[in-house]
Write an enzyme that holds these catalytic residues in place. Sequence first.
Site, PDB file in Angstrom:
ATOM      1  N   GLU A  47      -0.939   3.812   5.240  1.00 39.73           N
ATOM      2  CA  GLU A  47      -0.433   3.330   3.965  1.00 39.73           C
ATOM      3  C   GLU A  47       0.768   4.196   3.620  1.00 39.73           C
ATOM      4  O   GLU A  47       0.655   5.406   3.485  1.00 39.73           O
ATOM      5  CB  GLU A  47      -1.532   3.453   2.909  1.00 39.73           C
ATOM      6  CG  GLU A  47      -1.142   2.898   1.564  1.00 39.73           C
ATOM      7  CD  GLU A  47      -2.230   3.162   0.500  1.00 39.73           C
ATOM      8  OE1 GLU A  47      -3.416   3.322   0.860  1.00 39.73           O
ATOM      9  OE2 GLU A  47      -1.869   3.230  -0.675  1.00 39.73           O
TER      10      GLU A  47
ATOM     11  N   ASP B  59      -0.746   7.047 -10.668  1.00 35.92           N
ATOM     12  CA  ASP B  59      -0.867   8.214  -9.800  1.00 35.92           C
ATOM     13  C   ASP B  59      -1.076   9.519 -10.561  1.00 35.92           C
ATOM     14  O   ASP B  59      -0.510   9.737 -11.626  1.00 35.92           O
ATOM     15  CB  ASP B  59       0.378   8.329  -8.922  1.00 35.92           C
ATOM     16  CG  ASP B  59       0.378   7.292  -7.809  1.00 35.92           C
ATOM     17  OD1 ASP B  59      -0.616   7.262  -7.048  1.00 35.92           O
ATOM     18  OD2 ASP B  59       1.330   6.503  -7.725  1.00 35.92           O
TER      19      ASP B  59
END
Lengths: 266, 398
Positions: free
Chosen positions: A49, A60
């Site tokens: 990824e 995040d």
Amino acid sequence: MSRIKEKFNQLKSKNESALISYIMAGYPSEKITLEAARGLIQGGADIIELGFPFSDPIADGPTIQMASTESLNSGTKIENFFTIVKKIRKESNIPLVLMTYTNILYNQTYLKFISRAKQAGIDGLILPDMAIEESKEYVRAAKKIGMDTIFLVSPNTEKDRLKQIIKSTSGFLYMVAVFGTTGVQTKIHKYTLDALKNTKYAAKGKIPVGIGFGVSTEKDVQKYVSSGADAVIVGSANIKIIENTPTNKVQTRIATFTKKLKNKTR
Amino acid sequence: MKIGIPKDGRFGEFGGKYIPETLAPAIEELEKNYLKIRNDKNFKKELGRLLIDYAGRPTPIYFARNLTKTIGGAKIYLKREDLLHGGAHKINNTLGQALLAKRMGKKRIIAETGAGQHGVATAMACASLGLKAEIYMGYVDTLRQKQNVFRMELLGAKVHAVKSGSKTLKDAINEAMRDWITNVDSTYYLLGSAVGPHPYPLMVRDFQAVIGVEIKKQMKKIPNAVIACVGGGSNAIGTFYPLIDTNAKIIGIEAGGKGVKTKLHSAPLTAGKKGVLHGMMTYLMQDKDGQISETHSISAGLDYPGVGPEHAFLKDENRVEYKAVTDDEVIDAFLILTRTEGIIPALESAHAIAHAIKISKKMKKTESIVVTLSGRGDKDIDIVKEYLAKNVKNKRKI
């Protein structure tokens, strides 16, 4: 058949779960990203990824935020990202998944961005701020081009919604393990294991379920795999290794770490 | 063009809810509860009382006689939101949302703030309703608005200085959203502007619409023009919405910073491009790759790369005209209003004043302009002082 689907089929026949390993493109540089990717492949990661940084990564935690900022500061543009993808693609047939935020695609139009990504060698997309309600045009464009759309579900996603999300998902379903952002966690919650069970049930074996956010140790991998996860996704832990390793050792350290994690998926 | 409840959360093509999945149930719960209380008589009554007794509504419409005389054109009226408790229009929204949060059984409130006005208004509403408040504020803003940081702390709120990204309002929103994702069950996110995922733009507009409703009542006839400043756009949409179906000319003023042709401004409607940020599709300042640009404005409250989706819609429908004024013009307007009327406006509001000065000259004396004076300028006097010290040309004007 998509590279991702093929990979899951292979693993299934070996009774293995997938290790999906995340790194941030351009962190700390294009060169190190490529070396880290080689490390992941050497260590036996099943899918890579690759993050493309966004200026405002709301899903995040501090580690990936830092990597995004550093990558952008070092001048990473879309062009550099596609260059990295093409280089990895030349060396390996490993499935490559792009994680970024909706605006990066929206900016060029979904169709144009997705076809460029496909050409470069990307197999699937993860957009943590793409809600299912807003995804019609995006999913249509991806279908047209043959790109997997990997949607996220959360431990608090309700049953009907889960069904709806599964319908639009291809490649694998990304289950967020925790209430929170990406990053290293210290324990595995019961609510996560319950949610994993429910999500697997709803997926009915038609689509693999991967679990990510806070998955960082061999113990985590083992626990989630034994609880039925078809894939485990490790991200921030890789970024931390890259952050704390002299550049000439990134590849070997990443390979060693990945190998340890991969062993727990068998 | 007047959209009551936006279908699928969209004003035309703008808005929507681009949110991480973890927030989906919370947004759904919020929407359900808000649509329920929106027409609830008891809720309206309770909020109405608070707005009168606690916040100080209605605010006056003031005919700025001296300013009008000095400029020599259309009559300029000021909608005095600066006279509200806390010194800005923000309290209209925070009381509404805090009351909603309380009804939903949420005890922990989080909010973002730019200039600190929304943070202060949140801290006040929470103190008065017995809720716990935590405020996210960009580190850069905590430095330029120190007084508001201390005000929030005095009011019992916890202030988090955000050091990620550009360390201003957009990063404060990012951090507040991360907090919300992490504490989604216990926490209510009290957004301060008409931005974010649906239903926030609707909710904030509804709570701020009291401004325009009062203007309509207070003016003998519909004004020829209404002007308000636009950052996220809460005081502007509150001013405009009730006037959309009249024949008033409506103008929103963005922060032109050092000029919209430079990169140093905060004017997405004037010089931005469509995109997705903070849960909404709207006009954004962004680069060629879709990275959000760093913005600049002399006023922290307008220093934001996006704008509320209803404004984006009204722009594309050509119902509202959006213009930008520069920092220099803002300082001039600030000084003129202060000297002629004895009113110190917030730098945000001075944007609207600056444009009123520009257009009133070209209008007839029998015509009228209403400017929403969204806040008072005490918080900005250090910034103005510093600016004048650096810009001798303006200093001569004092």
